[in-house]
Design an enzyme around this catalytic site. Structure first.
Site, PDB file in Angstrom:
ATOM      1  N   ASP A 137       0.877  -1.174   0.000  1.00 45.16           N
ATOM      2  CA  ASP A 137       0.000   0.000   0.000  1.00 45.16           C
ATOM      3  C   ASP A 137       0.913   1.222   0.000  1.00 45.16           C
ATOM      4  O   ASP A 137       1.458   1.609   1.035  1.00 45.16           O
ATOM      5  CB  ASP A 137      -0.892  -0.033   1.243  1.00 45.16           C
ATOM      6  CG  ASP A 137      -1.722   1.228   1.413  1.00 45.16           C
ATOM      7  OD1 ASP A 137      -1.900   1.969   0.422  1.00 45.16           O
ATOM      8  OD2 ASP A 137      -2.188   1.474   2.549  1.00 45.16           O
ATOM      9  N   VAL A 138       1.087   1.824  -1.175  1.00 46.84           N
ATOM     10  CA  VAL A 138       2.056   2.905  -1.354  1.00 46.84           C
ATOM     11  C   VAL A 138       1.353   4.247  -1.205  1.00 46.84           C
ATOM     12  O   VAL A 138       0.564   4.646  -2.065  1.00 46.84           O
ATOM     13  CB  VAL A 138       2.738   2.805  -2.732  1.00 46.84           C
ATOM     14  CG1 VAL A 138       3.813   3.876  -2.866  1.00 46.84           C
ATOM     15  CG2 VAL A 138       3.333   1.416  -2.935  1.00 46.84           C
ATOM     16  N   ASN A 165       1.508   8.591  -0.028  1.00 45.67           N
ATOM     17  CA  ASN A 165       2.359   9.755  -0.254  1.00 45.67           C
ATOM     18  C   ASN A 165       3.448   9.888   0.801  1.00 45.67           C
ATOM     19  O   ASN A 165       4.562  10.312   0.494  1.00 45.67           O
ATOM     20  CB  ASN A 165       1.502  11.026  -0.259  1.00 45.67           C
ATOM     21  CG  ASN A 165       0.570  11.085  -1.449  1.00 45.67           C
ATOM     22  OD1 ASN A 165       1.009  11.239  -2.578  1.00 45.67           O
ATOM     23  ND2 ASN A 165      -0.716  10.938  -1.203  1.00 45.67           N
ATOM     24  N   GLY A 191      -8.651   6.480  -6.584  1.00 48.16           N
ATOM     25  CA  GLY A 191      -7.329   6.112  -6.107  1.00 48.16           C
ATOM     26  C   GLY A 191      -7.221   4.624  -5.828  1.00 48.16           C
ATOM     27  O   GLY A 191      -8.192   3.983  -5.400  1.00 48.16           O
ATOM     28  N   ASP A 243      -5.745   3.062  -3.468  1.00 53.71           N
ATOM     29  CA  ASP A 243      -6.003   2.727  -2.070  1.00 53.71           C
ATOM     30  C   ASP A 243      -7.499   2.630  -1.797  1.00 53.71           C
ATOM     31  O   ASP A 243      -7.946   1.747  -1.050  1.00 53.71           O
ATOM     32  CB  ASP A 243      -5.343   3.745  -1.143  1.00 53.71           C
ATOM     33  CG  ASP A 243      -5.740   5.189  -1.446  1.00 53.71           C
ATOM     34  OD1 ASP A 243      -6.199   5.475  -2.577  1.00 53.71           O
ATOM     35  OD2 ASP A 243      -5.580   6.041  -0.549  1.00 53.71           O
ATOM     36  N   ARG A 244      -8.273   3.496  -2.428  1.00 54.72           N
ATOM     37  CA  ARG A 244      -9.723   3.472  -2.238  1.00 54.72           C
ATOM     38  C   ARG A 244     -10.332   2.229  -2.893  1.00 54.72           C
ATOM     39  O   ARG A 244     -11.254   1.614  -2.335  1.00 54.72           O
ATOM     40  CB  ARG A 244     -10.359   4.741  -2.797  1.00 54.72           C
ATOM     41  CG  ARG A 244      -9.813   6.019  -2.170  1.00 54.72           C
ATOM     42  CD  ARG A 244     -10.451   7.268  -2.746  1.00 54.72           C
ATOM     43  NE  ARG A 244     -11.810   7.463  -2.228  1.00 54.72           N
ATOM     44  CZ  ARG A 244     -12.608   8.437  -2.617  1.00 54.72           C
ATOM     45  NH1 ARG A 244     -12.209   9.292  -3.554  1.00 54.72           N
ATOM     46  NH2 ARG A 244     -13.822   8.567  -2.096  1.00 54.72           N
ATOM     47  N   ASP A 285     -10.596   5.947   5.704  1.00 57.06           N
ATOM     48  CA  ASP A 285      -9.154   5.686   5.689  1.00 57.06           C
ATOM     49  C   ASP A 285      -8.432   6.979   6.058  1.00 57.06           C
ATOM     50  O   ASP A 285      -8.476   7.967   5.321  1.00 57.06           O
ATOM     51  CB  ASP A 285      -8.718   5.207   4.305  1.00 57.06           C
ATOM     52  CG  ASP A 285      -7.276   4.703   4.283  1.00 57.06           C
ATOM     53  OD1 ASP A 285      -6.528   4.954   5.253  1.00 57.06           O
ATOM     54  OD2 ASP A 285      -6.890   4.051   3.292  1.00 57.06           O
ATOM     55  N   THR A 291      -2.517  10.464   4.870  1.00 54.92           N
ATOM     56  CA  THR A 291      -2.137  11.850   4.593  1.00 54.92           C
ATOM     57  C   THR A 291      -3.387  12.665   4.264  1.00 54.92           C
ATOM     58  O   THR A 291      -3.583  13.772   4.757  1.00 54.92           O
ATOM     59  CB  THR A 291      -1.143  11.905   3.428  1.00 54.92           C
ATOM     60  OG1 THR A 291      -0.013  11.091   3.739  1.00 54.92           O
ATOM     61  CG2 THR A 291      -0.685  13.322   3.169  1.00 54.92           C
ATOM     62  N   THR A 299      -1.618  27.967  22.562  1.00 52.99           N
ATOM     63  CA  THR A 299      -1.577  27.853  21.099  1.00 52.99           C
ATOM     64  C   THR A 299      -1.577  26.401  20.647  1.00 52.99           C
ATOM     65  O   THR A 299      -2.259  26.039  19.676  1.00 52.99           O
ATOM     66  CB  THR A 299      -0.335  28.574  20.553  1.00 52.99           C
ATOM     67  OG1 THR A 299      -0.419  29.964  20.893  1.00 52.99           O
ATOM     68  CG2 THR A 299      -0.256  28.451  19.038  1.00 52.99           C
TER      69      THR A 299
END
Length: 261
Positions: free
Chosen positions: A6-7, A9, A107, A109-110, A129, A132, A183
């Protein structure tokens, strides 16, 4: 045994699939896979650490959202294993219909997530999922009917950091109160809590359209971050994408065998 990948980003997850199960998996930086030789060195080390003989790999199956690495996987497979990898794409004939405007844009992955959900959890599902980017994929009556994409928490935080002069990068986690006193907590509430409520709203609206009983399946490295208290995930399956890649591969090889006669 199959090597599945599973490649993403940011990270790549490798797994070993055998007899219907993911036996082992490893997560590495995608940046370590720039050439077929680097890929060989990395995989050899991982497999040896997991007591897996590289020569026992009988097939390679890849879902990549980084197009330039597709050729690297082909070069690696041919050079070191004499194998041609299967690349995951939204094709017909593999058990799921693609009821969207442009299936070729889905995609990899999808595609893998939808295949995995259909195979292991049934014909209706919402798959979240959290990588990134965060993807929401909806499976209804065995068809992928669409979904949503939104920034993942790290992407959102780094956008704040890179586009402002004084906002820092922070460790991300859900903050129980929603009025930040500093912050760092302000950023966490905006990025993590904000994403949590965005996902919750999207899932609620999908269920209004399709019915409340549709299960929500979560995968991806950041899924535990959003499964707060009485979370909205029914199933947490960290291997869903890898399992979907393997099932896709098996179905493609069966199609190839049947077409060859």
């Amino acid at each position: 045994m199959k090597l599945v990948a599973d490649v993403g980003n940011t990270n790549t997850v490798f797994g070993i699939w055998n007899r219907g199960k993911i036996l082992k998996n490893w997560r590495i930086s995608t940046g370590r896979l720039e050439t077929e030789d680097e890929m060989y060195v990395v995989l050899k080390q991982l497999l040896e650490a997991g007591n897996v003989d590289l020569k026992s790999i009988e097939d390679i199956c890849v879902a990549s959202v980084v197009p330039r690495l597709n050729s690297i996987f082909h070069y690696f497979g041919r050079k070191y294993l004499e194998l041609d990898p299967v690349l995951v794409t939204a094709i017909d004939g593999i058990g799921v219909k693609w009821d969207v405007d442009f299936p070729s844009e889905i995609g990899a992955d999808r595609v893998a997530n939808v295949i995995g959900a259909h195979e292991f959890y049934g014909k209706d599902a919402i798959v979240i999922d959290t990588g990134t980017a965060i993807t929401v994929d909806v499976l209804k009556d065995g068809a992928f009917i669409g979904g949503a994409i939104l920034p993942g928490p790290m992407m959102a935080m780094r956008a704040l950091f890179s586009k402002t002069a004084k906002l820092p990068e922070v460790d991300l986690f859900y903050v129980e109160n929603h009025i930040g006193k500093n912050t760092e907590d302000n950023i966490r509430i905006g990025v993590v809590n904000g994403t949590y409520y965005a996902l919750k709203a999207i899932i609620s609206k999908v269920k209004e359209e399709l019915g409340d009983k549709i299960p929500v399946i979560a995968t991806g490295g950041n899924s535990p971050m959003f499964n707060i208290g009485n979370g909205f995930f029914d199933i947490l399956d960290s291997d869903l994408t890898l399992k979907g890649i393997a099932v896709f591969c098996e179905r493609v090889r069966k199609l190839e065998k049947n077409s060859a006669g």
